[in-house]
Write a protein that holds these residues in place. Sequence first.
Motif, PDB file in Angstrom:
ATOM      1  N   THR A  32       0.844  -1.211   0.000  1.00 33.64           N
ATOM      2  CA  THR A  32       0.000   0.000   0.000  1.00 33.64           C
ATOM      3  C   THR A  32       0.873   1.253   0.000  1.00 33.64           C
ATOM      4  O   THR A  32       0.971   1.945  -1.006  1.00 33.64           O
ATOM      5  CB  THR A  32      -0.956   0.016   1.207  1.00 33.64           C
ATOM      6  N   ILE A 174       0.330  -0.323  -4.800  1.00 34.97           N
ATOM      7  CA  ILE A 174      -1.047   0.182  -4.765  1.00 34.97           C
ATOM      8  C   ILE A 174      -1.081   1.689  -4.566  1.00 34.97           C
ATOM      9  O   ILE A 174      -1.817   2.409  -5.236  1.00 34.97           O
ATOM     10  CB  ILE A 174      -1.860  -0.541  -3.664  1.00 34.97           C
ATOM     11  N   TYR A 195      -8.131  -0.162  -1.435  1.00 29.86           N
ATOM     12  CA  TYR A 195      -8.082  -0.960  -2.660  1.00 29.86           C
ATOM     13  C   TYR A 195      -9.293  -1.892  -2.749  1.00 29.86           C
ATOM     14  O   TYR A 195      -9.894  -2.042  -3.804  1.00 29.86           O
ATOM     15  CB  TYR A 195      -6.776  -1.751  -2.682  1.00 29.86           C
ATOM     16  N   ALA A 294      -6.905   2.577 -10.620  1.00 27.38           N
ATOM     17  CA  ALA A 294      -5.704   2.014  -9.979  1.00 27.38           C
ATOM     18  C   ALA A 294      -4.472   2.829 -10.351  1.00 27.38           C
ATOM     19  O   ALA A 294      -3.557   3.013  -9.538  1.00 27.38           O
ATOM     20  CB  ALA A 294      -5.524   0.547 -10.378  1.00 27.38           C
ATOM     21  N   ARG A 298      -2.080   4.830  -7.586  1.00 29.03           N
ATOM     22  CA  ARG A 298      -0.638   4.576  -7.518  1.00 29.03           C
ATOM     23  C   ARG A 298       0.165   5.871  -7.560  1.00 29.03           C
ATOM     24  O   ARG A 298       1.241   5.979  -6.989  1.00 29.03           O
ATOM     25  CB  ARG A 298      -0.240   3.663  -8.688  1.00 29.03           C
ATOM     26  N   LEU A 325     -12.763   1.500  -6.796  1.00 30.57           N
ATOM     27  CA  LEU A 325     -11.549   2.047  -6.192  1.00 30.57           C
ATOM     28  C   LEU A 325     -11.544   3.579  -6.229  1.00 30.57           C
ATOM     29  O   LEU A 325     -10.856   4.241  -5.458  1.00 30.57           O
ATOM     30  CB  LEU A 325     -10.322   1.481  -6.940  1.00 30.57           C
TER      31      LEU A 325
END
Length: 344
Positions: A32, A174, A195, A294, A298, A325
């Motif tokens: 994470t 992540i 997530y 995602a 990130r 997400l």
Amino acid sequence: MKPQDGTIPAEKIKQAGDVIKRGGLVAFPTETVYGLGGDGLNPASSKKIYAAKGRPSDNPLIIHVTGREALPYIVKEIPESAEELIAHFWPGPLTIILKKNDRVPYETTGGLDTVAVRCPSDPVARAFIDAAGGYVAAPSANTSGRPSPTEAKWVYEDMKGRIEMLLDGGSSEIGLESTIVDLTEEPPVILRPGYYTAEDLSEVLGRVDTDRTILSADSGVAPKAPGMKYRHYAPKGDLTIVSGETEAVVSYINEETKRLGAQGKRIGVIATAETIARYEADIKKNVGDRNDPASVARTLYRVLREFDDEEADIIFSEAFSSAGLGQAVMNRLLKAAGHKVTKV
Ligand code: AMP
Ligand code: MG
């Protein structure tokens, strides 16, 4: 303490574990964000963590373990909901809240009778937790109020001189903190989106509630995760989220860039792959692909920190969909902006 190069020899991991066993602090990578670790069962270590971060001591820490077998030693009971979530989502970015037993000091839980537990999947994190005795308390490895670090260099910037070791595992995969779910309530309640989404957890558990403070600015209601009440992830520049149709958002931000630029302000824009070329600001950052939350997860914290380095006075960000997400992404972005949103 220096950032290393991404490959960590077994000897180094053992040394890091020994630092924890002696009551010291080590920052380490997870999937994470980077964690700032201490011995979760040692009250003095937890106090050191709060001091190193400048974190209020009522904001509890998450204990990191390497598997379900670690639980009976620190919790009063393991409800069926925990068994099911663990079977589906551990190791991984899911933190569960359970009733603590007397082995867990109140210094670690910020005075609460519950404890947050997570089992990371990152191999360096796992080897380190085992070497450290199995119970590593760790919040994110940033100074309180700054974006969570997703690379060792950001940890170094915030924690230099405050910790004994930093394990460099490269960029976090992540990029946003874990989903937190409280299993001491029925139905379970998501206290922080991450997530794993509410839909993911519902598929396993049936009904799952979500703490209503997650996306609203309703300051009359206290969030159930104490940490969620603090302004967090804040860049130094003044951040506003601009929401609306893409065309309108781009023109509004470009007009504001002209107007504020004429007053001598340095303007930054958090843009996406699809739109970045159309902005006229001094500093433009591509935070990812609009259709791929995602990618935004990130990159978001790196971008917020880069605006600090480049001394943006005013930052505009596009808004993102809150589906899946995207809910976690918008939760962090709204907190970074102090809930300042302009609708165009
Ligand atoms: P961090 O590790 O910096 O992402 O912070 C940990 C988060 O977990 C904070 O938002 C805490 O408030 C939350 N947390 C940790 N333990 C508990 C608990 N026992 N009950 C509710 N929230 C918790
Ligand atoms: Mg944090």
